[in-house]
Design a protein around this motif. Structure first.
Motif, mmCIF file in Angstrom:
data_model
loop_
_atom_site.group_PDB
_atom_site.id
_atom_site.type_symbol
_atom_site.label_atom_id
_atom_site.label_comp_id
_atom_site.label_asym_id
_atom_site.label_seq_id
_atom_site.Cartn_x
_atom_site.Cartn_y
_atom_site.Cartn_z
ATOM 1 N N TRP A 21 -41.043 12.097 3.877
ATOM 2 C CA TRP A 21 -39.951 11.751 2.908
ATOM 3 C C TRP A 21 -40.323 12.328 1.711
ATOM 4 O O TRP A 21 -41.236 12.339 1.150
ATOM 5 C CB TRP A 21 -39.858 10.025 3.010
ATOM 6 N N PRO A 22 -39.294 12.755 0.869
ATOM 7 C CA PRO A 22 -39.286 13.373 -0.234
ATOM 8 C C PRO A 22 -39.670 12.207 -1.321
ATOM 9 O O PRO A 22 -39.350 10.980 -0.974
ATOM 10 C CB PRO A 22 -38.150 14.081 -0.407
ATOM 11 N N ALA A 23 -40.282 12.571 -2.614
ATOM 12 C CA ALA A 23 -40.427 11.613 -3.561
ATOM 13 C C ALA A 23 -39.161 11.242 -3.828
ATOM 14 O O ALA A 23 -38.166 11.965 -4.105
ATOM 15 C CB ALA A 23 -41.354 12.346 -4.588
ATOM 16 N N TRP A 24 -39.106 10.101 -4.802
ATOM 17 C CA TRP A 24 -37.789 9.552 -5.084
ATOM 18 C C TRP A 24 -37.389 10.524 -6.446
ATOM 19 O O TRP A 24 -36.044 10.555 -6.312
ATOM 20 C CB TRP A 24 -38.148 8.231 -5.833
ATOM 21 N N SER A 25 -38.157 11.004 -7.099
ATOM 22 C CA SER A 25 -37.462 11.881 -8.319
ATOM 23 C C SER A 25 -36.849 12.936 -7.554
ATOM 24 O O SER A 25 -35.739 13.738 -8.141
ATOM 25 C CB SER A 25 -38.811 12.340 -9.185
ATOM 26 N N GLU A 26 -37.437 13.609 -6.492
ATOM 27 C CA GLU A 26 -36.730 14.865 -5.859
ATOM 28 C C GLU A 26 -35.182 14.248 -5.105
ATOM 29 O O GLU A 26 -34.510 14.942 -5.052
ATOM 30 C CB GLU A 26 -37.745 15.497 -4.774
ATOM 31 N N VAL A 27 -35.388 12.972 -4.632
ATOM 32 C CA VAL A 27 -34.261 12.521 -4.100
ATOM 33 C C VAL A 27 -33.077 12.512 -4.947
ATOM 34 O O VAL A 27 -32.139 12.758 -4.935
ATOM 35 C CB VAL A 27 -34.571 11.289 -3.220
ATOM 36 N N GLN A 28 -33.494 12.116 -6.348
ATOM 37 C CA GLN A 28 -32.382 11.836 -7.360
ATOM 38 C C GLN A 28 -32.020 13.257 -7.829
ATOM 39 O O GLN A 28 -30.847 13.217 -7.896
ATOM 40 C CB GLN A 28 -33.130 11.045 -8.515
ATOM 41 N N ARG A 29 -32.713 14.096 -8.039
ATOM 42 C CA ARG A 29 -32.419 15.486 -8.472
ATOM 43 C C ARG A 29 -31.654 16.002 -7.551
ATOM 44 O O ARG A 29 -30.400 16.540 -8.011
ATOM 45 C CB ARG A 29 -33.814 16.295 -8.456
ATOM 46 N N LEU A 30 -31.702 16.092 -6.243
ATOM 47 C CA LEU A 30 -30.962 16.583 -5.158
ATOM 48 C C LEU A 30 -29.529 16.077 -4.730
ATOM 49 O O LEU A 30 -28.635 16.655 -4.772
ATOM 50 C CB LEU A 30 -31.755 16.706 -3.843
ATOM 51 N N THR A 31 -29.738 14.617 -5.304
ATOM 52 C CA THR A 31 -28.393 13.905 -5.115
ATOM 53 C C THR A 31 -27.491 14.360 -6.265
ATOM 54 O O THR A 31 -26.264 14.583 -6.164
ATOM 55 C CB THR A 31 -28.414 12.379 -5.192
ATOM 56 N N ILE A 32 -28.151 14.580 -7.630
ATOM 57 C CA ILE A 32 -27.263 14.984 -8.500
ATOM 58 C C ILE A 32 -26.802 16.453 -8.417
ATOM 59 O O ILE A 32 -25.638 16.785 -8.560
ATOM 60 C CB ILE A 32 -28.192 15.190 -9.894
ATOM 61 N N VAL A 33 -27.632 17.369 -7.801
ATOM 62 C CA VAL A 33 -27.205 18.663 -7.199
ATOM 63 C C VAL A 33 -25.816 18.773 -6.615
ATOM 64 O O VAL A 33 -25.069 19.362 -6.596
ATOM 65 C CB VAL A 33 -28.240 19.435 -6.785
ATOM 66 N N VAL A 34 -25.888 17.672 -5.422
ATOM 67 C CA VAL A 34 -24.932 17.587 -4.425
ATOM 68 C C VAL A 34 -23.640 16.984 -5.052
ATOM 69 O O VAL A 34 -22.564 17.474 -4.635
ATOM 70 C CB VAL A 34 -25.592 16.773 -3.265
#
Length: 65
Positions: A21-34
């Motif tokens: 699973w990705p790190a929580w910070s990466e999940v947040q960053r990718l969610t913003i990009v999407v």
């Protein structure tokens, strides 16, 4: 029914043990990009729809005249 329960149990076990699973910070960053690209795509679709609606309106008004 036992097969279904066994399948679900094994699926959850695999998710816990074998998936990285990705790190929580990466999940947040990718969610913003999407989210940003979704809004941009929605605005582009709205713009194209508006332009085509106006062009078709002019075209059909021209045909009526």
């Amino acid at each position: 029914m036992a097969k279904v329960v066994n399948y679900i149990t094994e699926a959850f076990e695999e998710l816990k043990m074998n998936v990285s699973w990705p790190a929580w910070s990466e999940v947040q960053r990718l969610t913003i990009v999407v989210a940003v690209f979704s809004v941009l795509f929605a605005l582009a679709t709205w713009g194209v729809d508006t332009v085509f609606a106006r062009v078709l309106g002019v075209f059909f008004n021209w045909l009526k005249a």
